[in-house]
Every structure is written in structure tokens, then in C-alpha cells.
Design an enzyme around this catalytic site. Sequence first.
Site, short mmCIF file in Angstrom:
data_model
loop_
_atom_site.label_atom_id
_atom_site.label_comp_id
_atom_site.label_asym_id
_atom_site.label_seq_id
_atom_site.Cartn_x
_atom_site.Cartn_y
_atom_site.Cartn_z
CB CYS A 84 -0.95 -0.03 1.18
SG CYS A 84 -1.93 -1.54 1.15
CG HIS A 88 -1.83 4.65 5.21
ND1 HIS A 88 -1.75 4.42 3.85
CD2 HIS A 88 -1.96 3.43 5.78
CE1 HIS A 88 -1.84 3.11 3.61
NE2 HIS A 88 -1.97 2.49 4.76
CD GLU A 94 -1.69 8.32 8.93
OE1 GLU A 94 -2.77 7.69 8.87
OE2 GLU A 94 -1.19 8.91 7.95
CE LYS A 111 -5.56 4.45 2.02
NZ LYS A 111 -4.59 5.51 2.32
CG HIS A 128 -6.31 1.03 1.30
ND1 HIS A 128 -5.38 1.60 0.44
CD2 HIS A 128 -5.59 0.45 2.31
CE1 HIS A 128 -4.17 1.36 0.92
NE2 HIS A 128 -4.27 0.68 2.04
CG PHE A 179 0.08 -5.81 4.62
CD1 PHE A 179 -0.46 -4.89 5.50
CD2 PHE A 179 -0.72 -6.87 4.18
CE1 PHE A 179 -1.77 -5.02 5.96
CE2 PHE A 179 -2.04 -7.00 4.64
CZ PHE A 179 -2.56 -6.08 5.52
#
Lengths: 430, 79
Positions: free
Chosen positions: A182, A323, A333, A354, A359, A418
Site C-alpha cells: 500500500c 494513510h 498514525e 479513503k 483504499h 504490509f
Amino acid sequence: MSHSAGSALGQRRVVVTGIGIVSPLGLGLENVWARLIAGESGIGTIASFDAAAMELPAHVAGEVPEGPKEAGALTLSDWIPVKDQKKMDRFIHLGLVAAAEAVADSGWVPQTEDDRCATGVMIGSGIGGLQTIYDASITVHEGRARRLSPFFIPSALINLVSGHVSIKYGFKGPNHSAVTACATGVHAIGDAARLIMLGDADVMVAGGAEAAVCPLGIAGFSSARALSTGFNATPGKASRPWDKDRDGFVMGEGAGIVVLEEYEHAKARGAKIYGEIVGYGLSGDAHHITAPAEGHEGAFRAMRGALSNAGLTPADIGYVNAHGTSTMADDLELDAVERLFGDDARTLAMSSTKSAIGHLLGAAGAVEAIFCLMAIRDNVVPPTLNLDEPSRASVIDRVAHTAQDRRVDVALSNSFGFGGTNASLIVRRV
Amino acid sequence: MSEIADKVKKIVVEHLGVEESKVTPDASFIDDLGADSLDTVELVMAFEEAFSVEIPEDAAEKIATVKDAIDYIEKQKAA
């Protein structure tokens, strides 16, 4: 060549001269941006397959709307001949559409062999041709290996968006592809900008493309307990970054592509300039395959690195595109941003787009960097939809529900993937 | 034109996205109809599937034109 106002990244400055976007809010930069600012959601019940019948726990996603271009929707045959469509997975289709928009928007048409060799491509994807791999597996499983299409491999390979774009336009410069889950979109733009700064190219077509809204993609992320499953009946409410009722991310598909160009090169041809890439920071968590470290310290270091790279301080940043995936990690975050910004957090606007488009995995960072450039162009910051009640309070204005008019000269975009990979990009008004 | 020839023509039109009028017996897949080497592999697979025949690789390599394909399939079907 030296520029006193040059970024700390290097002597050669890099600006954005073209933008192309395909998203759950449709295609066409102005259309997508207008809908985003209006607070519209591109999330719906998955239309391309019956998730409920397949007993998948998540039934919602952000899919690119089909329809005429004038309506801001996608008719694939307008962009890619039908006979060629079957040679490419959908992520390549979407990447090619966004690249076509970006290249046309930039007005860059290399006329000489030197110009073609100075124009490269770096378009990544987080996952690549998942549906293509799924279909091919069935063919082989059924004992029909000899019937497997010769286009299977080139249809599924992640770097083939870059390949197709170079072939279509004759761009003979660096041909590369980022793959960092991502964080792909930010890494692609950041790395491509550095190739220009280092003199490997004068122009780079860069970004990300993703089309993993398919049964295997939904099943895989569901199995990792990453997707929202509690809002199947109210899809527009499913993506709700920082809200106390958030329960996972909503997958989206699409592509975001920018044309990056060396500043003098862009100026010399009178190109329209959206903004400058001034900072880029990268880090690794060295912690866990899917969970961020305590306090999201990897994100903290990526943001701090981007600021230092740009020679800027937190006070210079007007907007952060988070994010913010609508998972438990949202608050981590937030911790990292609060810690980095200190007192300057009080004047900061930070939102997660998002909430409107889901996403987009490997395309997310590119699409969100584009939104940062648009926030600078129009001095307006896009909203975080569905942020009804934050799971924890913050001095940071998270732009709940509605867009805000705000002066934005510098914006920062975060993407984390990830494997514990983090990247932050800073763009500035020129 | 035979039933086989008709069907071959239809498959070529569909797979290569060319005008039907261009698919003449002498038309070469690569030189006249814009196919590349991967397209021809796929085309041969489509013939195998449509006519329930097996076209071994050495035979497939010799199929360069529309007529080559029709002749090969007709011979297989007659055998």
C-alpha cells in the site's frame, strides 16, 4: 545547474506537469476532484461479482463506474482496443487509462530520439493481476494447462503497466516499477523524482494502478481481518477513518498517474505546473508483517525524513493526506503526526480521502499525492467522510464531513504498506 | 467456402480484431493481419479448442496464413 530555491533533495528540481486519475469517483481529474470536495462517496455494494453468494464477509468496495466518458465514467473500449484488453489484467487497463490522461494533460510529446530516451516510466502496483492468476490457476487445475493463454504472464506482471506505457508512447528512458504493497504509489513517485534529480531522466510518468476488487482479493484481505464487514447494508458508511465505529478498510480500485518533469525542462516548454516534489522520506518498521509498531514510529521517521529532505519544518505543512485506512492503525498514525508536529498540530488540517474512495492499495499513494496537489491548486482540503465521533480526540482538524477552504502551500501525503514499509511525500506550490 | 473455412475466418477476426474482408486465404497472420508471435500461439489454441483437434508445435509453426490453417484442420478432420 544550481537553483537557490532548489529542494534539499538535489540540485535538479522536479515538478508535476500532468495528472491522470481513474477512481471509484470516476475518471477525469476535475470530475473526481469536484465530487471528492462535494463529499460524495464512491463506495457501493460490489457489482462485479456476488460477494454475498460467495459467502465473503465483506460486500462493499469502491469500483470504477462504467459509462460514457462525458459522464466521468469508464468505457474501456474507448481507451484500449477490445482485442488487446484480454492480454492485460484490469490493473493494467486502469493504469493505461490514467497514463493516457496524464500524458495528454502534460502536453509532452517527445520529438527526438534524445527526448524519448530521457522520458521514463515508473508505475507500480501492490498486487498485480490477481484475477488473471486466479483464472489461470483454474485452467491448470482442470488439466487444461495447454490451453493457458500465452498472454497470462505478461497480463499479470506488475511492471507491465510501465511496459505498455513505454511501448504505446515510445518512452525509452528508465522503465521501472515499485512494489511495496500500500506504499507503492508514494514510492513510485518519490523514486521516479529522484531518477530525474540524479539525471537518469528529464521526464518520468509515475504512479500506481490496482484492481484487486475480485473474489480472491476480498477473500484474502478478509481472512487477514483487514476489511470492514459491519456496513454491508450501508456501503457509503463503511470507510470511516478515525471514527469510533470503524471496523476495517474498504477496498477500492483505480489508478493515479503523474507526469514528473525537471523544472527547467518544464519551464522551457511552457508547461502547466501543478506543484513541486520537495520532500520524500522512507522507513521500515522492522516489527511485524501487517501491524505498525508502537506509536507508529516508522511513520514518524518517514514524515521526519521527508521534512528534513525538503528543508522544511512542521509549521510549513498546511495539509496532511493521511494513510488513514479506517482500521485500528488510524490512531497510531495520529499519534505519530501529533508527536512530530507538536504545537503546530493545532493549525494543521489532516483528512483521509479513503473515506470517499476506499483504499486503492498500490494506487492509493499516487491518487492521494494528486489530491494534495489539487488542495494546493484550489486552496481547499477534502473531507473525511463518516467521522461522526472520533475514537479519540485530537487538536488536529480532521476535516470531518465537509471540505474546507484553507490556504495550502505545502502538503504531505502518507502511505504505509504490509511488511512494515512507510513513505511520505511532500509537495509544494511553485 | 467450407464450414471449417468460415469458422477459421471468424476466429481470426475475433482474436486479431481485424476487418473480415482482410481475412483472405493468402493473408499472413503476422505480415498482413498484425499478429505477433504470442497472438499466433493463442490463435492456434483457439483453433484446437474450436475444432477439437491437436496441433503439435512443429505443425503450428508452419501455419502462417489463413489457408495454412484451413488446410491443416481439414486434413485432420478428414483423417
